[in-house]
Design an enzyme around this catalytic site. Structure first.
Site, PDB file in Angstrom:
ATOM      1  N   HIS A   1      -8.092  -8.398   3.100  1.00 18.64           N
ATOM      2  CA  HIS A   1      -7.496  -9.662   3.524  1.00 18.64           C
ATOM      3  C   HIS A   1      -7.764 -10.801   2.544  1.00 18.64           C
ATOM      4  O   HIS A   1      -6.829 -11.513   2.162  1.00 18.64           O
ATOM      5  CB  HIS A   1      -7.947 -10.069   4.925  1.00 18.64           C
ATOM      6  CG  HIS A   1      -7.217 -11.273   5.409  1.00 18.64           C
ATOM      7  ND1 HIS A   1      -5.897 -11.235   5.804  1.00 18.64           N
ATOM      8  CD2 HIS A   1      -7.571 -12.581   5.497  1.00 18.64           C
ATOM      9  CE1 HIS A   1      -5.488 -12.444   6.137  1.00 18.64           C
ATOM     10  NE2 HIS A   1      -6.490 -13.278   5.951  1.00 18.64           N
TER      11      HIS A   1
ATOM     12  N   TYR B   1      -5.578 -13.984  -0.442  1.00 16.97           N
ATOM     13  CA  TYR B   1      -5.857 -15.352  -0.892  1.00 16.97           C
ATOM     14  C   TYR B   1      -6.211 -15.389  -2.377  1.00 16.97           C
ATOM     15  O   TYR B   1      -5.995 -16.408  -3.036  1.00 16.97           O
ATOM     16  CB  TYR B   1      -6.956 -15.968  -0.017  1.00 16.97           C
ATOM     17  CG  TYR B   1      -6.422 -16.192   1.371  1.00 16.97           C
ATOM     18  CD1 TYR B   1      -5.652 -17.306   1.660  1.00 16.97           C
ATOM     19  CD2 TYR B   1      -6.616 -15.245   2.370  1.00 16.97           C
ATOM     20  CE1 TYR B   1      -5.109 -17.493   2.916  1.00 16.97           C
ATOM     21  CE2 TYR B   1      -6.074 -15.422   3.628  1.00 16.97           C
ATOM     22  CZ  TYR B   1      -5.313 -16.545   3.892  1.00 16.97           C
ATOM     23  OH  TYR B   1      -4.760 -16.722   5.129  1.00 16.97           O
TER      24      TYR B   1
ATOM     25  N   HIS C   1       6.501  -8.693   5.801  1.00 11.89           N
ATOM     26  CA  HIS C   1       5.625  -9.868   5.692  1.00 11.89           C
ATOM     27  C   HIS C   1       4.969  -9.931   4.316  1.00 11.89           C
ATOM     28  O   HIS C   1       4.941 -10.988   3.679  1.00 11.89           O
ATOM     29  CB  HIS C   1       4.556  -9.809   6.786  1.00 11.89           C
ATOM     30  CG  HIS C   1       3.432 -10.776   6.574  1.00 11.89           C
ATOM     31  ND1 HIS C   1       3.588 -12.135   6.739  1.00 11.89           N
ATOM     32  CD2 HIS C   1       2.143 -10.586   6.198  1.00 11.89           C
ATOM     33  CE1 HIS C   1       2.436 -12.746   6.481  1.00 11.89           C
ATOM     34  NE2 HIS C   1       1.551 -11.821   6.147  1.00 11.89           N
ATOM     35  N   PHE C   2       4.432  -8.792   3.845  1.00 16.46           N
ATOM     36  CA  PHE C   2       3.805  -8.764   2.518  1.00 16.46           C
ATOM     37  C   PHE C   2       4.798  -9.172   1.430  1.00 16.46           C
ATOM     38  O   PHE C   2       4.440  -9.841   0.461  1.00 16.46           O
ATOM     39  CB  PHE C   2       3.275  -7.363   2.207  1.00 16.46           C
ATOM     40  CG  PHE C   2       1.994  -7.019   2.910  1.00 16.46           C
ATOM     41  CD1 PHE C   2       1.197  -7.993   3.474  1.00 16.46           C
ATOM     42  CD2 PHE C   2       1.570  -5.699   2.997  1.00 16.46           C
ATOM     43  CE1 PHE C   2       0.015  -7.683   4.120  1.00 16.46           C
ATOM     44  CE2 PHE C   2       0.389  -5.372   3.642  1.00 16.46           C
ATOM     45  CZ  PHE C   2      -0.394  -6.360   4.208  1.00 16.46           C
ATOM     46  N   HIS C   3       6.052  -8.755   1.601  1.00 18.48           N
ATOM     47  CA  HIS C   3       7.044  -9.079   0.579  1.00 18.48           C
ATOM     48  C   HIS C   3       7.434 -10.553   0.603  1.00 18.48           C
ATOM     49  O   HIS C   3       7.896 -11.087  -0.410  1.00 18.48           O
ATOM     50  CB  HIS C   3       8.280  -8.181   0.721  1.00 18.48           C
ATOM     51  CG  HIS C   3       8.068  -6.812   0.151  1.00 18.48           C
ATOM     52  ND1 HIS C   3       7.441  -5.816   0.847  1.00 18.48           N
ATOM     53  CD2 HIS C   3       8.390  -6.288  -1.071  1.00 18.48           C
ATOM     54  CE1 HIS C   3       7.388  -4.723   0.089  1.00 18.48           C
ATOM     55  NE2 HIS C   3       7.951  -4.985  -1.078  1.00 18.48           N
TER      56      HIS C   3
ATOM     57  N   ARG D   1       5.854   1.820   8.908  1.00 19.92           N
ATOM     58  CA  ARG D   1       5.620   1.537   7.502  1.00 19.92           C
ATOM     59  C   ARG D   1       5.098   2.810   6.833  1.00 19.92           C
ATOM     60  O   ARG D   1       4.740   3.768   7.509  1.00 19.92           O
ATOM     61  CB  ARG D   1       4.616   0.389   7.339  1.00 19.92           C
ATOM     62  CG  ARG D   1       3.235   0.692   7.898  1.00 19.92           C
ATOM     63  CD  ARG D   1       2.310  -0.497   7.917  1.00 19.92           C
ATOM     64  NE  ARG D   1       1.988  -0.964   6.582  1.00 19.92           N
ATOM     65  CZ  ARG D   1       0.919  -1.738   6.306  1.00 19.92           C
ATOM     66  NH1 ARG D   1       0.112  -2.125   7.272  1.00 19.92           N
ATOM     67  NH2 ARG D   1       0.681  -2.134   5.078  1.00 19.92           N
ATOM     68  N   ARG D   2       5.051   2.792   5.513  1.00 18.98           N
ATOM     69  CA  ARG D   2       4.534   3.921   4.730  1.00 18.98           C
ATOM     70  C   ARG D   2       5.277   5.221   5.032  1.00 18.98           C
ATOM     71  O   ARG D   2       4.695   6.294   4.997  1.00 18.98           O
ATOM     72  CB  ARG D   2       3.034   4.149   4.987  1.00 18.98           C
ATOM     73  CG  ARG D   2       2.142   2.925   4.873  1.00 18.98           C
ATOM     74  CD  ARG D   2       0.682   3.341   5.032  1.00 18.98           C
ATOM     75  NE  ARG D   2      -0.231   2.228   4.988  1.00 18.98           N
ATOM     76  CZ  ARG D   2      -0.753   1.638   6.066  1.00 18.98           C
ATOM     77  NH1 ARG D   2      -0.430   2.063   7.277  1.00 18.98           N
ATOM     78  NH2 ARG D   2      -1.597   0.640   5.940  1.00 18.98           N
TER      79      ARG D   2
END
Length: 555
Positions: free
Chosen positions: A229, A233, A380-382, A445-446
């Site tokens: 996580h 950042y 979301h990651f993208h 996912r994956r």
């Protein structure tokens, strides 16, 4: 006289020796972008159901390449290249020792990248970006990852030593803002990467070498997300450096508040590390109390995010009104919409609004149950790293690369850079929106979805899988455009002087208190929060570990 002085400041150049070190990192970053981006395109084509990988290449093989190269290698190398240049520009040229540490770190990291990449290409390490146990990779893959982490520590030490040198030479003065931000980001990275280094060195590497029969999966996943996580950042804070320090100069304004910027970075350091459990909300073996506590700590990062939004848009509005903007949004029209150095990162800022909203959903206990392990999370990651962060990195590269190579960003490349950002935004909007929607339908996912065959559920997903392929194809066109621009700025653009824009703090801002430079306070609070959030859960995990999952044969 003022104009001449300000122009002279703008043309302060990063030392060529430091620039060479920074460029070495940037080269690796953009090579990773091409290879990882190509694998991402192939993934979306496979998921569409209309494409089969040639030559026996496996889906999870390219998924691993995509995740590792873009999530770990592209980001880490570009960040280090940018930070080296930023520290050299604001705190002064690196000493020979500091530069040597940078080069040693670079080569140790690069050897590690080659080791890990070789194993993935040989299909000996198709363990995905998260390399979760009980998936097992070849020991060379784990050793390569260890080299990448240790190399980053060595390279980061050179940057930290420059900051310490500046502080000793300027007692009682706040350090240059962007140098302070670099040190915060390195502190976050070093503290967080201790988790994944511990997991690799003491669990996964001995396991892959046959020194232990099995590992404790819960402990390995917990150590990964202790790192995973704050990694977000580590990606994000360099983008914030550009937003806070560089963009005000580009638009002709000033930094709204030095103190507010430093405060937001300190809060990110404190609240981004002890929160890994919000990635493990569905896992047994962790008390609901500790999960809830870390969810609360996770949501605390909303505070520095809102501080950042307020500070940035205050800067924009003040500058826009200085240029004659009237009414509620008249100032917005006055911003330099024909300057790629501003437009490209600004699109990234806007993308962070839905990205942040999705992050709140991911971290919320009940709502997380709906989208956990679905392709919503991938979407979301993208939006975060692949849009907000990467577009900001592109925008920074378009002035940083010519600054380091002694060339200029021409009008043609500036125009093409804006087109590239628009292409990227269109492709990402299509792909990420499809991922979010079909994630709500339960699409995992994956997965390449092939295991779902002709089920009615899989049939519902087909239009969204096709949309992902269309969006992924447009995104790859955006990658090609970005690489073309970077190649031009490296080797073909006209010779000249491109500024490294560093904003000045507004004369109306409050004086920066020196407490921000007191690392004993902030590191102590950070360690206390980590110990508070993790000590009892780790004791429980160790006490309840399956027999034989902790310990070595030769012990």
């Amino acid at each position: 006289m003022t104009t001449i002085t300000e122009k002279a400041k703008d043309l302060v150049k990063v030392d060529k020796r430091d620039g060479k070190l920074a460029l070495a990192h940037i080269y690796v970053a953009f090579i990773s972008l091409f290879i990882g981006g190509l694998c991402g395109l192939l993934q979306t084509l496979v998921r569409s159901g209309h494409f089969t990988l040639p030559w026996g290449i496996g889906y999870y093989q390219i998924l691993t390449v995509h995740g590792v190269l873009l999530g770990l290698i592209l980001t880490t190398y570009f960040i280090f290249g940018f930070q080296i240049a930023a520290v050299s520009r604001t705190a002064g040229t690196l000493t020979s020792k500091q530069r040597l540490l940078g080069w040693i770190g670079f080569w140790v990291m690069t050897v590690g990248v080659v080791m890990a990449a070789t194993m993935v290409l040989l299909n000996e390490a198709s363990v995905l970006y998260t390399f979760y146990a009980p998936l097992q990779a070849h020991w060379i893959f784990y050793l390569g990852l260890t080299f990448v982490i240790v190399g980053s520590w060595i390279g980061g030490a050179g940057q930290i030593l420059k900051y310490i040198e500046w502080r000793k030479a300027n007692p009682g003065k706040p350090s240059p803002l962007i140098t302070f931000m670099v040190v915060i980001n390195l502190a976050l990275w070093i503290i967080a990467s201790l988790g994944v280094a511990t997991s690799v060195l003491f669990q996964l590497l001995p396991w892959s070498l046959g020194w232990v029969d099995k590992v404790d999966v819960l402990i390995s996943r917990t150590l990964f997300w202790y790192f995973g996580h704050p990694l977000v950042y580590f990606w994000l804070l360099p983008a914030y450096m550009v937003w806070y320090v560089v963009i005000p100069k580009i638009i002709g304004g000033k930094i709204f508040s030095d103190s507010l910027a430093r405060l937001s970075f300190v809060l990110f350091l404190l609240f981004s590390i002890p929160v890994g459990f919000h990635h493990q909300l569905t896992e047994p073996g962790i008390s609901s109390f500790w999960k809830f506590l870390q969810v609360v700590l996770t949501l605390m990062v909303v505070i520095p995010s809102l501080l950042t939004a307020f500070s940035l848009f205050a800067t924009f509005e003040i500058r826009g009104r200085m240029l004659g903007g009237k009414g509620i949004f008249g100032w917005l029209k006055k911003l330099p919409w024909n300057d790629a150095r501003f437009v490209v990162p600004f699109i990234g800022m806007v993308a962070f609004i839905p990205a942040g909203a999705g992050g709140i959903i991911n971290a919320s206990h009940q709502m997380n149950q709906v989208i956990h392990n679905t392709i919503w999370v991938t979407g979301h990651f993208h939006l975060t790293v692949a849009t907000s962060v990467l577009l900001t990195f592109f925008g920074a590269a378009y002035w940083l690369v010519p600054h380091l190579t002694g060339r200029v960003l021409t009008k043609e490349m500036n125009r093409l850079a804006i087109i590239q950002a628009i292409v990227w935004s269109v492709g990402m909007s299509i792909m990420s929106t499809a991922m979010h929607i079909v994630g709500l339908f339960g699409a995992p996912r994956r997965s390449d979805f092939s295991t779902y065959g002709g089920s009615a559920q899989a049939a519902e997903w087909i239009p969204y899988q096709l949309a992902q392929a269309i969006g992924g194809t447009i995104l790859f066109i955006g990658i090609i455009l970005a690489l073309y621009i970077i190649a031009n700025l490296l080797w073909f653009a006209p010779k000249g002087d491109e500024e490294f824009p560093i904003g000045e703090v507004s004369e109306h801002a409050e004086k920066t208190p020196m407490v921000f430079e007191n690392w004993k306070i902030w590191l102590t609070i950070c360690i206390v929060l980590i110990l508070f959030a993790y000590t009892v859960p780790f004791i429980d995990m160790i006490q309840n570990a399956p027999p034989g999952s902790i310990g070595y044969k030769f012990w």
